[in-house]
Design a protein around this motif. Sequence first.
Motif, PDB file in Angstrom:
ATOM      1  N   GLY A 299      21.537  34.904  14.624  1.00 34.40           N
ATOM      2  CA  GLY A 299      20.328  34.126  14.859  1.00 34.40           C
ATOM      3  C   GLY A 299      20.020  33.170  13.727  1.00 34.40           C
ATOM      4  N   LEU A 300      20.260  33.609  12.506  1.00 36.84           N
ATOM      5  CA  LEU A 300      20.044  32.727  11.362  1.00 36.84           C
ATOM      6  C   LEU A 300      20.971  31.527  11.426  1.00 36.84           C
ATOM      7  N   GLN A 301      22.227  31.778  11.797  1.00 36.01           N
ATOM      8  CA  GLN A 301      23.190  30.684  11.888  1.00 36.01           C
ATOM      9  C   GLN A 301      22.809  29.700  12.982  1.00 36.01           C
ATOM     10  N   ALA A 302      22.182  30.194  14.063  1.00 36.64           N
ATOM     11  CA  ALA A 302      21.860  29.330  15.201  1.00 36.64           C
ATOM     12  C   ALA A 302      20.547  28.569  15.013  1.00 36.64           C
ATOM     13  N   HIS A 303      19.551  29.208  14.393  1.00 41.43           N
ATOM     14  CA  HIS A 303      18.197  28.652  14.377  1.00 41.43           C
ATOM     15  C   HIS A 303      17.817  27.941  13.077  1.00 41.43           C
TER      16      HIS A 303
ATOM     17  N   TYR B  40      13.551  41.423  16.093  1.00 35.32           N
ATOM     18  CA  TYR B  40      12.456  41.073  16.989  1.00 35.32           C
ATOM     19  C   TYR B  40      11.898  39.689  16.680  1.00 35.32           C
ATOM     20  N   CYS B  41      12.084  39.226  15.439  1.00 32.91           N
ATOM     21  CA  CYS B  41      11.569  37.911  15.048  1.00 32.91           C
ATOM     22  C   CYS B  41      12.525  36.781  15.387  1.00 32.91           C
ATOM     23  N   ILE B  42      13.825  37.071  15.434  1.00 33.79           N
ATOM     24  CA  ILE B  42      14.831  36.023  15.596  1.00 33.79           C
ATOM     25  C   ILE B  42      14.561  35.112  16.788  1.00 33.79           C
ATOM     26  N   PRO B  43      14.243  35.629  17.991  1.00 32.61           N
ATOM     27  CA  PRO B  43      14.016  34.710  19.121  1.00 32.61           C
ATOM     28  C   PRO B  43      12.866  33.735  18.898  1.00 32.61           C
ATOM     29  N   TYR B  44      11.934  34.074  18.025  1.00 35.76           N
ATOM     30  CA  TYR B  44      10.765  33.220  17.796  1.00 35.76           C
ATOM     31  C   TYR B  44      10.978  32.233  16.652  1.00 35.76           C
ATOM     32  N   LEU B  45      12.118  32.291  15.999  1.00 39.53           N
ATOM     33  CA  LEU B  45      12.364  31.436  14.846  1.00 39.53           C
ATOM     34  C   LEU B  45      13.044  30.126  15.213  1.00 39.53           C
TER      35      LEU B  45
ATOM     36  N   LEU C 228      29.927  36.420   4.432  1.00 38.69           N
ATOM     37  CA  LEU C 228      29.159  35.498   3.612  1.00 38.69           C
ATOM     38  C   LEU C 228      29.673  34.080   3.785  1.00 38.69           C
ATOM     39  N   ALA C 229      30.992  33.912   3.785  1.00 45.29           N
ATOM     40  CA  ALA C 229      31.592  32.587   3.955  1.00 45.29           C
ATOM     41  C   ALA C 229      31.191  31.980   5.291  1.00 45.29           C
ATOM     42  N   GLU C 230      31.191  32.788   6.345  1.00 43.36           N
ATOM     43  CA  GLU C 230      30.824  32.280   7.662  1.00 43.36           C
ATOM     44  C   GLU C 230      29.366  31.847   7.710  1.00 43.36           C
ATOM     45  N   LEU C 231      28.485  32.595   7.026  1.00 42.64           N
ATOM     46  CA  LEU C 231      27.073  32.222   6.997  1.00 42.64           C
ATOM     47  C   LEU C 231      26.868  30.907   6.259  1.00 42.64           C
ATOM     48  N   VAL C 232      27.467  30.778   5.070  1.00 43.68           N
ATOM     49  CA  VAL C 232      27.298  29.567   4.266  1.00 43.68           C
ATOM     50  C   VAL C 232      27.884  28.360   4.989  1.00 43.68           C
ATOM     51  N   CYS C 233      29.060  28.523   5.570  1.00 38.25           N
ATOM     52  CA  CYS C 233      29.727  27.394   6.211  1.00 38.25           C
ATOM     53  C   CYS C 233      29.079  27.000   7.536  1.00 38.25           C
ATOM     54  N   SER C 234      28.315  27.898   8.140  1.00 41.04           N
ATOM     55  CA  SER C 234      27.671  27.576   9.412  1.00 41.04           C
ATOM     56  C   SER C 234      26.428  26.723   9.231  1.00 41.04           C
ATOM     57  N   LEU C 235      25.820  26.735   8.051  1.00 39.02           N
ATOM     58  CA  LEU C 235      24.618  25.936   7.782  1.00 39.02           C
ATOM     59  C   LEU C 235      25.068  24.611   7.176  1.00 39.02           C
TER      60      LEU C 235
END
Length: 427
Positions: free
Chosen positions: A157-161, A123-128, A181-188
């Motif tokens: 959402g974390l990867q996008a915002h 619910y928080c992701i769209p506001y971040l 985990l690799a996809e999250l780290v490499c996306s930032l």
Amino acid sequence: MTSSRTSSRTSRIVRTGKNGQPLPDLVPLPLPISDVISLEIYDLIIDFLYSDLQALSTCALVCKAWLPASRLHLFCHLELAQLNFRRFLDLLKSPDFSAHVRARTNKMTMVQHTGSYKRWLQYCIPYLKDFSVKILDISGLAFAHNGNPPPYPELSGLQAHFQSVTQLHLRSTKLNSCMQLAELVCSLRNLERVSLLGVSWYPGAPSHPATGPVERLSLPPSLVELDIQSEHPSYLRDILNWLAEYDQESLPRIHTLVLVSQRQIPGPNDFGLSAERLLNNLGASLLNLTVSHFDFRNHEGDLHLLSLNTSLRTLHFYDVDVQRSINPELAVFHRRMYSWIPSMLAQIPSSDIRTVSFQVVLARAQHLDGLDWGALAAALSRPQFSQLARLEFKVSSFKKQAEKMIREKLLECTQRRILDIASFPNS
């Protein structure tokens, strides 16, 4: 008669209280406080209260002039949890407040408390969106469901915002797999520091990224510090295997690396191969290394670690457990566990070593005999350690007895006055 009237007119009226005592004279109200002292002075004073949330909240209510400086520190670090996320969303509905918070928030912590609703973050992701967060700290959250893809929308959402994030800290976080985990780290792409403390995933999870070969997941080029601490060796093994797939050209210039396992890893094993490959690929960029609970020898018993790390300056052996057990087999294991340490020191090619430290867990001071002091002293007497400025031992207990024994065992280091013995709380 005239003088009497004049006297009565000019006489001062004395105000008295209930007890007949005279009250002080009335004085004019002072000028507004902001007209007496420059606002920049107050901003500097408020800056000194950066860690006192109660004082900052009080300052924010004094006047409008004090509000910006107070908010700057009040909303510098936001902590989101199931207990407060609804109030956070209500605050963001105010356009002025929302714009201020998005611009001021430097660190955001997302915490999952035990027994609380687990999907509140969606619910928080769209506001971040558009938050200028530099430090993202995630603790206790689960982005997985029985190992089944696709990833949770919270993770997407974390990867996008959060593309502005430069520091990522994951604590006790559960994912579908190591490759998630690799996809999250490499996306930032702006990450400079990554800390993985107790990250886990489901057993038997796929070891390859869902998007294709590992070459398509390039690490952030600005990454310089990597801290990996795992409660179970299998998770650390998966992370090492992932990182070892990058060659020297595709690895960023990481200068600080921490490899810590909370459980002892019997050796030799494939940990040594993956660790050796990773360290060799880091090459001269590696300056600071922390390791624990490893036997870095390969299956043939050879040790070629750090042979290419020619610029190493700091080496820290963390949580060295030299306790003797009543179980003879376990006691032999403890001795073998750290027999590679002197060999590792002897093979270091860097002549820039400034600090070597050991964090040693002790049940008795006599257990220090578990280390091969002769080999350790011989390794530290090599020319590579001529610039060594500090040899530190942190012991969990028996500091006085341990200090006496260590100074006797390492007499040359004692004479060079580079020995430093301290204690640390053993939890």
